[in-house]
Design a protein around this motif. Structure first.
Motif, PDB file in Angstrom:
ATOM      1  N   SER A 190       0.864  -1.181   0.000  1.00 46.18           N
ATOM      2  CA  SER A 190       0.000   0.000   0.000  1.00 46.18           C
ATOM      3  C   SER A 190       0.899   1.228   0.000  1.00 46.18           C
ATOM      4  CB  SER A 190      -0.927   0.015   1.222  1.00 46.18           C
ATOM      5  OG  SER A 190      -0.240   0.474   2.368  1.00 46.18           O
ATOM      6  N   SER A 191       0.280   2.389  -0.101  1.00 45.62           N
ATOM      7  CA  SER A 191       1.048   3.639  -0.115  1.00 45.62           C
ATOM      8  C   SER A 191       1.368   4.145   1.290  1.00 45.62           C
ATOM      9  CB  SER A 191       0.259   4.720  -0.870  1.00 45.62           C
ATOM     10  OG  SER A 191      -1.010   4.924  -0.257  1.00 45.62           O
ATOM     11  N   LYS A 192       0.812   3.500   2.310  1.00 43.24           N
ATOM     12  CA  LYS A 192       1.041   3.927   3.690  1.00 43.24           C
ATOM     13  C   LYS A 192       2.072   3.062   4.387  1.00 43.24           C
ATOM     14  CE  LYS A 192      -3.248   6.313   4.929  1.00 43.24           C
ATOM     15  NZ  LYS A 192      -4.102   6.194   3.752  1.00 43.24           N
ATOM     16  N   VAL A 193       2.586   3.568   5.499  1.00 36.31           N
ATOM     17  CA  VAL A 193       3.583   2.828   6.272  1.00 36.31           C
ATOM     18  C   VAL A 193       2.933   1.687   7.042  1.00 36.31           C
ATOM     19  CG1 VAL A 193       5.084   4.827   6.512  1.00 36.31           C
ATOM     20  CG2 VAL A 193       3.339   4.392   8.252  1.00 36.31           C
ATOM     21  N   HIS A 194       3.770   0.750   7.462  1.00 35.12           N
ATOM     22  CA  HIS A 194       3.354  -0.385   8.303  1.00 35.12           C
ATOM     23  C   HIS A 194       2.329  -1.284   7.624  1.00 35.12           C
ATOM     24  CE1 HIS A 194       5.708   1.383  11.442  1.00 35.12           C
ATOM     25  NE2 HIS A 194       4.962   2.462  11.480  1.00 35.12           N
ATOM     26  N   THR A 195       2.462  -1.446   6.306  1.00 38.84           N
ATOM     27  CA  THR A 195       1.638  -2.442   5.610  1.00 38.84           C
ATOM     28  C   THR A 195       2.097  -3.839   6.015  1.00 38.84           C
ATOM     29  OG1 THR A 195       1.415  -0.926   3.742  1.00 38.84           O
ATOM     30  CG2 THR A 195       0.833  -3.220   3.358  1.00 38.84           C
ATOM     31  N   THR A 196       3.418  -4.027   6.063  1.00 41.55           N
ATOM     32  CA  THR A 196       3.983  -5.308   6.502  1.00 41.55           C
ATOM     33  C   THR A 196       4.178  -5.264   8.012  1.00 41.55           C
ATOM     34  OG1 THR A 196       5.134  -5.563   4.391  1.00 41.55           O
ATOM     35  CG2 THR A 196       5.890  -6.925   6.217  1.00 41.55           C
ATOM     36  N   ARG A 197       3.458  -6.117   8.718  1.00 39.18           N
ATOM     37  CA  ARG A 197       3.559  -6.147  10.184  1.00 39.18           C
ATOM     38  C   ARG A 197       4.239  -7.406  10.700  1.00 39.18           C
ATOM     39  NH1 ARG A 197      -1.432  -3.152  13.195  1.00 39.18           N
ATOM     40  NH2 ARG A 197      -1.671  -1.409  11.763  1.00 39.18           N
ATOM     41  N   ASP A 198       4.353  -8.410   9.850  1.00 34.79           N
ATOM     42  CA  ASP A 198       4.969  -9.676  10.244  1.00 34.79           C
ATOM     43  C   ASP A 198       6.084 -10.023   9.267  1.00 34.79           C
ATOM     44  OD1 ASP A 198       3.022 -10.044  12.281  1.00 34.79           O
ATOM     45  OD2 ASP A 198       1.624 -10.791  10.770  1.00 34.79           O
ATOM     46  N   LEU A 199       7.000 -10.882   9.701  1.00 34.60           N
ATOM     47  CA  LEU A 199       8.026 -11.396   8.808  1.00 34.60           C
ATOM     48  C   LEU A 199       7.368 -12.307   7.778  1.00 34.60           C
ATOM     49  CD1 LEU A 199      11.036 -11.711   8.108  1.00 34.60           C
ATOM     50  CD2 LEU A 199      11.093 -13.646   9.693  1.00 34.60           C
ATOM     51  N   HIS A 200       7.681 -12.080   6.522  1.00 30.89           N
ATOM     52  CA  HIS A 200       7.003 -12.762   5.435  1.00 30.89           C
ATOM     53  C   HIS A 200       8.038 -13.263   4.434  1.00 30.89           C
ATOM     54  CE1 HIS A 200       3.956 -12.395   1.852  1.00 30.89           C
ATOM     55  NE2 HIS A 200       4.195 -13.639   2.198  1.00 30.89           N
ATOM     56  N   LYS A 201       7.939 -14.524   4.032  1.00 31.56           N
ATOM     57  CA  LYS A 201       8.872 -15.083   3.051  1.00 31.56           C
ATOM     58  C   LYS A 201       8.221 -15.127   1.669  1.00 31.56           C
ATOM     59  CE  LYS A 201      11.073 -18.242   6.352  1.00 31.56           C
ATOM     60  NZ  LYS A 201      11.265 -19.670   6.659  1.00 31.56           N
ATOM     61  N   ALA A 202       8.984 -14.712   0.671  1.00 29.05           N
ATOM     62  CA  ALA A 202       8.585 -14.865  -0.724  1.00 29.05           C
ATOM     63  C   ALA A 202       9.612 -15.771  -1.378  1.00 29.05           C
ATOM     64  CB  ALA A 202       8.525 -13.516  -1.427  1.00 29.05           C
ATOM     65  N   ILE A 203       9.157 -16.877  -1.950  1.00 26.67           N
ATOM     66  CA  ILE A 203      10.060 -17.882  -2.511  1.00 26.67           C
ATOM     67  C   ILE A 203      10.005 -17.825  -4.029  1.00 26.67           C
ATOM     68  CG2 ILE A 203      10.600 -20.341  -2.638  1.00 26.67           C
ATOM     69  CD1 ILE A 203       8.500 -19.402   0.235  1.00 26.67           C
ATOM     70  N   TYR A 204      11.178 -17.698  -4.628  1.00 25.39           N
ATOM     71  CA  TYR A 204      11.293 -17.598  -6.091  1.00 25.39           C
ATOM     72  C   TYR A 204      12.240 -18.677  -6.583  1.00 25.39           C
ATOM     73  CZ  TYR A 204      12.795 -15.643 -10.613  1.00 25.39           C
ATOM     74  OH  TYR A 204      13.112 -15.457 -11.936  1.00 25.39           O
ATOM     75  N   THR A 205      11.762 -19.557  -7.475  1.00 30.13           N
ATOM     76  CA  THR A 205      12.575 -20.648  -7.989  1.00 30.13           C
ATOM     77  C   THR A 205      12.651 -20.562  -9.500  1.00 30.13           C
ATOM     78  OG1 THR A 205      11.812 -22.052  -6.158  1.00 30.13           O
ATOM     79  CG2 THR A 205      12.886 -23.143  -8.002  1.00 30.13           C
ATOM     80  N   THR A 206      13.857 -20.560 -10.023  1.00 33.75           N
ATOM     81  CA  THR A 206      14.073 -20.538 -11.473  1.00 33.75           C
ATOM     82  C   THR A 206      15.273 -21.413 -11.799  1.00 33.75           C
ATOM     83  OG1 THR A 206      14.528 -19.134 -13.405  1.00 33.75           O
ATOM     84  CG2 THR A 206      15.457 -18.416 -11.306  1.00 33.75           C
ATOM     85  N   GLY A 207      15.113 -22.304 -12.786  1.00 40.12           N
ATOM     86  CA  GLY A 207      16.197 -23.225 -13.125  1.00 40.12           C
ATOM     87  C   GLY A 207      16.572 -24.077 -11.934  1.00 40.12           C
ATOM     88  N   ASN A 208      17.856 -24.091 -11.585  1.00 43.99           N
ATOM     89  CA  ASN A 208      18.309 -24.872 -10.425  1.00 43.99           C
ATOM     90  C   ASN A 208      18.541 -24.009  -9.193  1.00 43.99           C
ATOM     91  OD1 ASN A 208      20.537 -23.499 -11.362  1.00 43.99           O
ATOM     92  ND2 ASN A 208      21.990 -25.155 -10.927  1.00 43.99           N
ATOM     93  N   THR A 209      18.018 -22.766  -9.225  1.00 44.34           N
ATOM     94  CA  THR A 209      18.275 -21.817  -8.134  1.00 44.34           C
ATOM     95  C   THR A 209      16.988 -21.385  -7.441  1.00 44.34           C
ATOM     96  OG1 THR A 209      20.195 -20.957  -9.345  1.00 44.34           O
ATOM     97  CG2 THR A 209      19.350 -19.610  -7.542  1.00 44.34           C
ATOM     98  N   GLN A 210      17.057 -21.309  -6.128  1.00 43.64           N
ATOM     99  CA  GLN A 210      15.923 -20.831  -5.325  1.00 43.64           C
ATOM    100  C   GLN A 210      16.380 -19.633  -4.490  1.00 43.64           C
ATOM    101  OE1 GLN A 210      13.848 -23.054  -1.782  1.00 43.64           O
ATOM    102  NE2 GLN A 210      12.627 -23.452  -3.631  1.00 43.64           N
ATOM    103  N   LEU A 211      15.627 -18.538  -4.618  1.00 44.30           N
ATOM    104  CA  LEU A 211      15.872 -17.338  -3.818  1.00 44.30           C
ATOM    105  C   LEU A 211      14.750 -17.191  -2.804  1.00 44.30           C
ATOM    106  CD1 LEU A 211      16.816 -14.791  -6.666  1.00 44.30           C
ATOM    107  CD2 LEU A 211      18.360 -16.292  -5.374  1.00 44.30           C
ATOM    108  N   ILE A 212      15.105 -17.015  -1.533  1.00 46.99           N
ATOM    109  CA  ILE A 212      14.110 -16.813  -0.480  1.00 46.99           C
ATOM    110  C   ILE A 212      14.285 -15.390   0.051  1.00 46.99           C
ATOM    111  CG2 ILE A 212      13.215 -17.582   1.742  1.00 46.99           C
ATOM    112  CD1 ILE A 212      14.349 -20.337   1.157  1.00 46.99           C
ATOM    113  N   PHE A 213      13.266 -14.567  -0.166  1.00 46.76           N
ATOM    114  CA  PHE A 213      13.297 -13.177   0.292  1.00 46.76           C
ATOM    115  C   PHE A 213      12.552 -13.075   1.621  1.00 46.76           C
ATOM    116  CE2 PHE A 213      13.786 -12.966  -4.282  1.00 46.76           C
ATOM    117  CZ  PHE A 213      14.758 -11.992  -4.455  1.00 46.76           C
ATOM    118  N   TYR A 214      13.189 -12.451   2.593  1.00 45.31           N
ATOM    119  CA  TYR A 214      12.564 -12.206   3.889  1.00 45.31           C
ATOM    120  C   TYR A 214      12.093 -10.754   3.906  1.00 45.31           C
ATOM    121  CZ  TYR A 214      14.663 -16.618   5.386  1.00 45.31           C
ATOM    122  OH  TYR A 214      15.018 -17.943   5.489  1.00 45.31           O
TER     123      TYR A 214
END
Length: 379
Positions: free
Chosen positions: A92-116
């Protein structure tokens, strides 16, 4: 089972009346057994080959854990969504949209990136202003620590669109970097579309890195002795960070510069077994994603601090025939706020519902039937 019984019945009938048929049957049975044995052997070989391929593919897997940190509203969630080209983190355009730790997992080819995707650290005044619970500050510090303990690299998101803060990395971010000096980090100058002068950006890089990237980059126009003296000063500096491995200039909103970071992280990935299957995109449940998406859009559509006083709850969730059916209730502290959310003839509530539905279709990649209802706690 019926087919087998019929065949057995035919064999019994032949054995009573025709000895030659028995001999032919015996030969046929031997041939069948031989074929079956060969087929079973081939099947075993196929299974063995598949197991070897699986072991080989696991051995080739690469992994990178990235903790994305920064002050509230620096653009961390938008950065992650657009980098992996999948709407995982509510924004969102306002602060504190993210209140908890959240993982986004991206897998391409033989590589996996985990964003915290980490929540922005808050002060006591911000806790009161944005109606955060009293444990929010300690919880967010805990979320930061949890992400950083698992991180292979730290991505520091810095908003350059704000003139008053663009020349200094926030103290909470600096404290975090000092607490984990052994974890490599890189700097992301975000929202560069707000700056038209390239000279200003280059000057910012010099200031924010104290004129060096991990002590390896010389300052232009200065001698070796002057550079050494500058490096000593940068280590002692409390304003910015001298140990960034790299700096990237991006616009998370437009996508400018994100491909460079994408390739950079893929090249940085280390040989390691994936933590998640290739079809997993987040550690959030679908129910949580729906509630968080509603809360994020309430922040966008309602003025000032009003949305921070609301609470969203999931009433119903079901998936049938590849369609998601969900109902969310928004609890309002007063009937006046309830009327504000609904708008004239429920027009605003319909807009919010349509926007959230669009967000969730992007997230899940399937149709969703969403209902958002309001309820006043004073009724």
């Amino acid at each position: 089972m019926q087919l087998t019984t019929i065949k057995l019945f035919e064999i019994t009938k032949i054995s009573f009346f025709n000895k030659a048929a028995i001999n032919r049957l015996t030969v046929a049975n031997i041939r069948s057994y031989a074929l079956a044995a060969n087929k079973q052997t081939d099947s075993s070989i196929d299974q063995s080959s598949e197991q070897e391929r699986t072991k080989s593919s696991v051995a080739e897997q690469r992994l990178m854990n990235i903790a994305v940190i920064g002050v509230p509203n620096a653009g961390k969630s938008t950065f992650i969504n657009n980098l992996i080209q999948h709407r995982i983190c509510p924004t969102s355009s306002k602060v504190h949209t993210t209140r908890d730790l959240h993982k986004a997992i991206y897998t391409t080819g033989n590589t996996q990136l985990i964003f915290y995707d980490t929540p922005g650290l808050v002060t006591s005044s911000e806790i009161k202003k944005h109606n955060l619970n009293s444990s929010s500050k300690s919880f967010k510090i805990s979320a930061y620590k949890n992400a950083l303990k698992q991180a292979d690299i730290i991505a520091v998101m810095h908003d350059v669109s704000k003139a008053f803060t663009r020349k200094q990395i926030h103290t909470t971010v600096l404290d975090t970097l000092r607490a984990y000096p052994n974890v490599p980090s890189f700097l992301i100058l975000n929202k560069i579309d707000a700056l038209k002068s390239k000279r200003v950006l280059l000057e910012l890089i010099r200031i924010l890195t104290n004129g060096t990237l991990s002590g390896r980059r010389k300052l232009k126009g200065k001698s070796d002795d002057a550079n050494k003296e500058e490096l000593v000063k940068s280590v002692k500096s409390t304003e910015n960070w001298s140990h960034f491995k790299d700096v990237f200039m991006v616009s998370s909103l437009t996508g400018s510069g994100l491909s460079d970071i994408h390739d950079y992280l893929l090249n940085m990935a280390k040989p390691q077994t994936w933590k998640y299957a290739s079809d997993i995109y987040t550690d959030y449940t679908p129910e949580t994603l729906i509630v968080e998406s509603v809360r994020a859009r309430l922040l966008d559509y309602l003025p000032q601090e009003i949305p921070y006083t609301l609470k969203s709850e999931l009433e119903y969730y079901n998936e049938e025939n590849n369609i998601i059916y969900a109902s969310v209730q928004v609890l309002c502290p007063t009937t006046r706020l309830e009327r504000l959310i609904c708008g004239e003839s429920n027009g605003r509530l319909r807009q919010i519902t349509e926007r959230v539905t669009s967000d969730l279709v992007e997230t899940f990649g399937k149709p969703i039937s969403l209902t958002i209802a309001t309820h006043s706690q004073t009724k």
